[in-house]
Design an enzyme around this catalytic site. Structure first.
Site, PDB file in Angstrom:
ATOM      1  N   HIS A  60      -1.599  -0.181  -9.931  1.00  0.00           N
ATOM      2  CA  HIS A  60      -2.271  -1.086  -8.976  1.00  0.00           C
ATOM      3  C   HIS A  60      -2.768  -2.344  -9.685  1.00  0.00           C
ATOM      4  O   HIS A  60      -3.972  -2.647  -9.690  1.00  0.00           O
ATOM      5  CB  HIS A  60      -3.429  -0.374  -8.265  1.00  0.00           C
ATOM      6  CG  HIS A  60      -3.794  -1.046  -6.963  1.00  0.00           C
ATOM      7  ND1 HIS A  60      -4.196  -0.365  -5.838  1.00  0.00           N
ATOM      8  CD2 HIS A  60      -3.819  -2.359  -6.604  1.00  0.00           C
ATOM      9  CE1 HIS A  60      -4.460  -1.213  -4.862  1.00  0.00           C
ATOM     10  NE2 HIS A  60      -4.237  -2.442  -5.307  1.00  0.00           N
ATOM     11  N   ARG A 113       0.852  -1.191   0.000  1.00  0.00           N
ATOM     12  CA  ARG A 113       0.000   0.000   0.000  1.00  0.00           C
ATOM     13  C   ARG A 113       0.883   1.233   0.000  1.00  0.00           C
ATOM     14  O   ARG A 113       1.977   1.232   0.585  1.00  0.00           O
ATOM     15  CB  ARG A 113      -0.910   0.026   1.236  1.00  0.00           C
ATOM     16  CG  ARG A 113      -2.120  -0.884   1.156  1.00  0.00           C
ATOM     17  CD  ARG A 113      -3.127  -0.443   0.090  1.00  0.00           C
ATOM     18  NE  ARG A 113      -4.309  -1.282   0.031  1.00  0.00           N
ATOM     19  CZ  ARG A 113      -4.490  -2.300  -0.823  1.00  0.00           C
ATOM     20  NH1 ARG A 113      -3.569  -2.609  -1.700  1.00  0.00           N
ATOM     21  NH2 ARG A 113      -5.617  -2.984  -0.810  1.00  0.00           N
TER      22      ARG A 113
HETATM   23  P1  NAP Z   1      -2.064 -10.535   5.798  1.00  0.00           P
HETATM   24  O1  NAP Z   1      -2.210 -12.002   5.605  1.00  0.00           O
HETATM   25  O2  NAP Z   1      -2.959  -9.853   6.783  1.00  0.00           O
HETATM   26  O3  NAP Z   1      -0.535 -10.269   6.175  1.00  0.00           O
HETATM   27  C1  NAP Z   1      -0.098  -9.035   6.663  1.00  0.00           C
HETATM   28  C2  NAP Z   1       1.317  -9.218   7.198  1.00  0.00           C
HETATM   29  O4  NAP Z   1       1.777  -7.953   7.663  1.00  0.00           O
HETATM   30  C3  NAP Z   1       1.365 -10.176   8.393  1.00  0.00           C
HETATM   31  O5  NAP Z   1       2.514 -10.964   8.326  1.00  0.00           O
HETATM   32  C4  NAP Z   1       1.443  -9.228   9.585  1.00  0.00           C
HETATM   33  O6  NAP Z   1       2.092  -9.782  10.704  1.00  0.00           O
HETATM   34  C5  NAP Z   1       2.266  -8.113   9.001  1.00  0.00           C
HETATM   35  N1  NAP Z   1       2.082  -6.877   9.760  1.00  0.00           N
HETATM   36  C6  NAP Z   1       0.952  -6.164   9.960  1.00  0.00           C
HETATM   37  N2  NAP Z   1       1.185  -5.101  10.725  1.00  0.00           N
HETATM   38  C7  NAP Z   1       2.497  -5.139  11.046  1.00  0.00           C
HETATM   39  C8  NAP Z   1       3.339  -4.321  11.827  1.00  0.00           C
HETATM   40  N3  NAP Z   1       2.880  -3.223  12.456  1.00  0.00           N
HETATM   41  N4  NAP Z   1       4.636  -4.669  11.938  1.00  0.00           N
HETATM   42  C9  NAP Z   1       5.123  -5.788  11.329  1.00  0.00           C
HETATM   43  N5  NAP Z   1       4.370  -6.599  10.567  1.00  0.00           N
HETATM   44  C10 NAP Z   1       3.074  -6.282  10.427  1.00  0.00           C
HETATM   45  O7  NAP Z   1      -2.258  -9.758   4.428  1.00  0.00           O
HETATM   46  P2  NAP Z   1      -1.984 -10.315   2.935  1.00  0.00           P
HETATM   47  O8  NAP Z   1      -3.142 -11.053   2.438  1.00  0.00           O
HETATM   48  O9  NAP Z   1      -0.646 -10.967   2.909  1.00  0.00           O
HETATM   49  O10 NAP Z   1      -1.937  -8.920   2.140  1.00  0.00           O
HETATM   50  C11 NAP Z   1      -0.981  -7.928   2.491  1.00  0.00           C
HETATM   51  C12 NAP Z   1      -1.343  -6.630   1.808  1.00  0.00           C
HETATM   52  O11 NAP Z   1      -1.095  -6.725   0.418  1.00  0.00           O
HETATM   53  C13 NAP Z   1      -2.822  -6.257   1.882  1.00  0.00           C
HETATM   54  O12 NAP Z   1      -3.157  -5.653   3.113  1.00  0.00           O
HETATM   55  C14 NAP Z   1      -2.946  -5.272   0.740  1.00  0.00           C
HETATM   56  O13 NAP Z   1      -2.657  -3.983   1.210  1.00  0.00           O
HETATM   57  C15 NAP Z   1      -1.848  -5.717  -0.240  1.00  0.00           C
HETATM   58  N6  NAP Z   1      -2.377  -6.268  -1.506  1.00  0.00           N
HETATM   59  C16 NAP Z   1      -2.059  -5.630  -2.657  1.00  0.00           C
HETATM   60  C17 NAP Z   1      -2.508  -6.121  -3.877  1.00  0.00           C
HETATM   61  C18 NAP Z   1      -2.114  -5.438  -5.154  1.00  0.00           C
HETATM   62  O14 NAP Z   1      -2.578  -5.813  -6.227  1.00  0.00           O
HETATM   63  N7  NAP Z   1      -1.257  -4.448  -5.104  1.00  0.00           N
HETATM   64  C19 NAP Z   1      -3.290  -7.270  -3.913  1.00  0.00           C
HETATM   65  C20 NAP Z   1      -3.617  -7.901  -2.712  1.00  0.00           C
HETATM   66  C21 NAP Z   1      -3.143  -7.383  -1.501  1.00  0.00           C
HETATM   67  P3  NAP Z   1       1.455 -11.034  11.502  1.00  0.00           P
HETATM   68  O15 NAP Z   1       1.519 -12.202  10.526  1.00  0.00           O
HETATM   69  O16 NAP Z   1       2.318 -11.228  12.660  1.00  0.00           O
HETATM   70  O17 NAP Z   1       0.036 -10.646  11.808  1.00  0.00           O
END
Ligand code: NAP
Length: 312
Positions: A275, A227
């Protein structure tokens, strides 16, 4: 009993999702009225997207869950009218798309492809050294959730020297895992390629800033499909100008579409992607939505629930 499922994720998406959702609901033996328009107090489930016009969930008194089509939930997680459970999208199509995008852009920079792609000018550039093997390339992934962990494993599979960072401790084979704010500098130290797959929360804003960027190897590459707010843009532009960051491939921005006069467009060492890193695919995402409706109807816990306090 026939349930009412409100598709509040945009009428233009309805045509794409409808056949997959209807087929999935029928296959699951769920009698459902899938609609874009229903009396709020008659709605059992809401399928949602961040750009939905639905903002006030108060009248949806019967709704058992709001099912987000996107992985990111920053646009809805702080909505005080939402008292129902909120599930986000975790889907193998979305994950596979992200693996392909992240490995592709990592390999682009690891192999130094640009100089040869753009250098078709009759000059035999034998002075350019061959790239090191992946094992000699340090890659750090910030965020080891559904997407970050999958990308980390794929990069380990390609032989890269992979580190990762998350909120809570993790064990991922082949990945040096760090966690918590106190270990961020260790995760970034000497990294040559950094991939951002964190959610946008108040805690993750400006994770990459002047101080944290200083820990990277000089000339490091940033790849951000996470993001926009994860990066302090002024600090990144300064680091690009100084050479501390060699290139930034950015898929997401604080303001989207990225305004035409944004300095990222003009910067020679920035690649702007609109995006498109990984999109939710209707045929696979519909299965995830149907599975959660099936669970709701069977009294089972929903999958992929958002922790409203943590914000992701
Ligand atoms: P997720 O499963 O919720 O994983 C988020 C990760 O970030 C987890 O490992 C979490 O730690 C870590 N995290 C959150 N807050 C943190 C902090 N303050 N300090 C350190 N680590 C932190 O999410 P996901 O499904 O992998 O997706 C991640 C992001 O990708 C989404 O939120 C979205 O913004 C982005 N995304 C982008 C696209 C695109 O096309 N550009 C598509 C899909 C998603 P824990 O595991 O310990 O909770």
């Amino acid at each position: 009993m026939t349930i009412n499922v409100l598709f509040a994720a945009g009428s233009e998406r309805f045509d794409l999702y409808r056949p997959h959702l209807e087929q999935g609901l029928a296959d699951a033996g769920i009698a459902a009225n899938l609609t874009t328009d229903a009396a709020p107090d008659q709605v059992d489930y809401i399928i949602y997207a961040p750009d939905s016009t639905l903002r006030d969930f108060t009248p949806y008194t019967r709704c058992k869950a709001v099912l987000n089509l996107w992985a990111g939930v920053e646009a809805i997680v702080g909505n005080d009218t939402l008292t129902q459970p909120l599930a986000r999208m975790v889907d193998h199509g979305l994950t596979q798309g992200m693996i392909e995008w992240v490995t592709g852009h990592t390999l682009r920079h690891h192999l130094g492809m640009d100089i040869h792609i753009h250098g078709q000018d009759g000059h035999w550039r034998s002075e350019i050294p061959a790239p090191p093997l992946a094992a000699e390339r340090s890659v750090t992934i910030l965020g080891l959730g559904a997407l970050g962990a999958a990308c980390a494993k794929a990069l380990v599979g390609l032989g890269f020297n992979v580190s990762g960072w998350s909120n809570s401790p993790k064990t991922i084979e082949g990945v040096t895992c760090y966690h918590g704010a106190h270990q961020l500098s260790n995760a970034l130290k000497g990294a040559e390629i950094v991939i951002l797959l964190l959610p946008a929360t108040p805690q993750t804003e400006n994770t990459l800033n002047a101080e944290t960027l200083s820990h990277l190897a000089r000339g490091a590459v940033l790849i951000n499909p996470g993001r926009g707010p994860l990066i302090d843009d002024a600090a990144l532009l300064a680091a690009l100008d100084s050479g501390q960051v060699g290139h930034a491939t950015l898929d997401v921005f604080r303001v989207e579409p990225l305004p035409a006069d944004d300095p990222y467009w003009a910067h020679p060492n920035v690649t702007v992607v609109p995006h498109k890193a990984s999109e939710t695919r209707p045929h696979t995402a519909a299965q995830v939505i149907v599975e959660n409706i099936r669970r709701g109807q069977s009294g089972l816990p929903f999958l992929h629930l958002v922790d409203r306090t943590a914000g992701y």
